[in-house]
Scaffold this active site. Structure first.
Site, PDB file in Angstrom:
ATOM      1  N   ILE A  36       1.596   2.401  -5.051  1.00  0.00           N
ATOM      2  CA  ILE A  36       2.092   2.864  -6.500  1.00  0.00           C
ATOM      3  C   ILE A  36       3.052   3.906  -6.130  1.00  0.00           C
ATOM      4  CG2 ILE A  36       0.345   5.034  -6.826  1.00  0.00           C
ATOM      5  CD1 ILE A  36       0.146   3.712  -9.841  1.00  0.00           C
ATOM      6  N   HIS A 110      -8.117   0.886   3.930  1.00  0.00           N
ATOM      7  CA  HIS A 110      -6.814   0.106   3.662  1.00  0.00           C
ATOM      8  C   HIS A 110      -5.937   0.639   4.929  1.00  0.00           C
ATOM      9  CE1 HIS A 110      -6.952   4.012   1.868  1.00  0.00           C
ATOM     10  NE2 HIS A 110      -5.480   4.308   2.248  1.00  0.00           N
TER      11      HIS A 110
HETATM   12  P1  AMP Z   1      -4.172   7.053   1.956  1.00  0.00           P
HETATM   13  O1  AMP Z   1      -3.653   8.482   1.953  1.00  0.00           O
HETATM   14  O2  AMP Z   1      -3.970   6.468   3.061  1.00  0.00           O
HETATM   15  O3  AMP Z   1      -5.632   7.132   1.457  1.00  0.00           O
HETATM   16  O4  AMP Z   1      -3.196   6.286   0.926  1.00  0.00           O
HETATM   17  C1  AMP Z   1      -3.683   5.954  -0.281  1.00  0.00           C
HETATM   18  C2  AMP Z   1      -2.466   5.291  -0.936  1.00  0.00           C
HETATM   19  O5  AMP Z   1      -3.056   4.847  -2.041  1.00  0.00           O
HETATM   20  C3  AMP Z   1      -1.371   6.167  -1.102  1.00  0.00           C
HETATM   21  O6  AMP Z   1      -0.205   5.916  -0.611  1.00  0.00           O
HETATM   22  C4  AMP Z   1      -1.293   5.990  -2.740  1.00  0.00           C
HETATM   23  O7  AMP Z   1       0.190   6.197  -3.161  1.00  0.00           O
HETATM   24  C5  AMP Z   1      -1.932   4.701  -2.870  1.00  0.00           C
HETATM   25  N1  AMP Z   1      -2.361   4.494  -4.293  1.00  0.00           N
HETATM   26  C6  AMP Z   1      -3.324   5.283  -4.967  1.00  0.00           C
HETATM   27  N2  AMP Z   1      -3.730   4.674  -6.349  1.00  0.00           N
HETATM   28  C7  AMP Z   1      -3.039   3.596  -6.209  1.00  0.00           C
HETATM   29  C8  AMP Z   1      -2.875   2.458  -7.237  1.00  0.00           C
HETATM   30  N3  AMP Z   1      -3.466   2.487  -8.482  1.00  0.00           N
HETATM   31  N4  AMP Z   1      -2.024   1.355  -6.855  1.00  0.00           N
HETATM   32  C9  AMP Z   1      -1.357   1.428  -5.730  1.00  0.00           C
HETATM   33  N5  AMP Z   1      -1.536   2.324  -4.746  1.00  0.00           N
HETATM   34  C10 AMP Z   1      -2.358   3.355  -5.070  1.00  0.00           C
END
Ligand code: AMP
Length: 126
Positions: A36, A110
């Site tokens: 996002i 992820h």
């Molecule tokens: P991390 O810091 O590796 O846990 O990354 C989490 C990622 O999830 C970040 O890059 C956010 O921008 C992404 N993120 C959070 N909420 C959403 C969402 N609803 N849809 C897509 N990406 C998301």
């Protein structure tokens, strides 16, 4: 070790269809969607459908079928985005932030696939 999975995390909610995502690809054991807040022209997140907190949880406790499927999903996306360095692409980076020092925001395992520009050094020098 017991991993403590929070079923209310945002990716669990995406998997349950409670909130939308920009889906890129889906396999029996994995879902891929656009981040996002993209940090590169291509920024795709790949998540397992199973309830795994982070990379070590997945690596240690996922089934062979889940691991193979998840890994192939990453390969499929790298190929479909034209990122493969061995096939004319410019390359990419995989990131799996895990835990506090890894600065993991969402506690569902992820992998980030980032590409489409030169991504700079892997880590900032302190
Ligand atoms: P991390 O810091 O590796 O846990 O990354 C989490 C990622 O999830 C970040 O890059 C956010 O921008 C992404 N993120 C959070 N909420 C959403 C969402 N609803 N849809 C897509 N990406 C998301």
């Amino acid at each position: 070790m017991a991993y403590n999975y929070d079923p209310q995390n945002i990716f669990a909610r995406i998997l349950r269809g409670e909130i939308p995502c920009s889906k890129v690809h889906e396999t029996p054991h994995a879902l891929a969607f656009n981040d996002i807040r993209p940090q590169a022209p291509h920024h795709v997140l790949v998540i397992p459908k199973g309830s795994y907190v982070n990379a070590d949880h997945f690596a240690l406790e996922a089934t062979d079928a889940e691991i193979v499927d998840f890994t192939r999903c990453i390969g499929h996306i790298c190929k479909s985005l034209g990122l493969q360095p061995g096939a004319g692409g410019q390359g990419y980076r995989l990131i799996a932030n895990s835990g506090e020092d890894g600065v993991q925001e969402v506690p569902h395992y992820h992998v980030h696939i980032l590409g489409g520009r030169v991504l700079g050094r892997m880590l900032q020098k302190n």
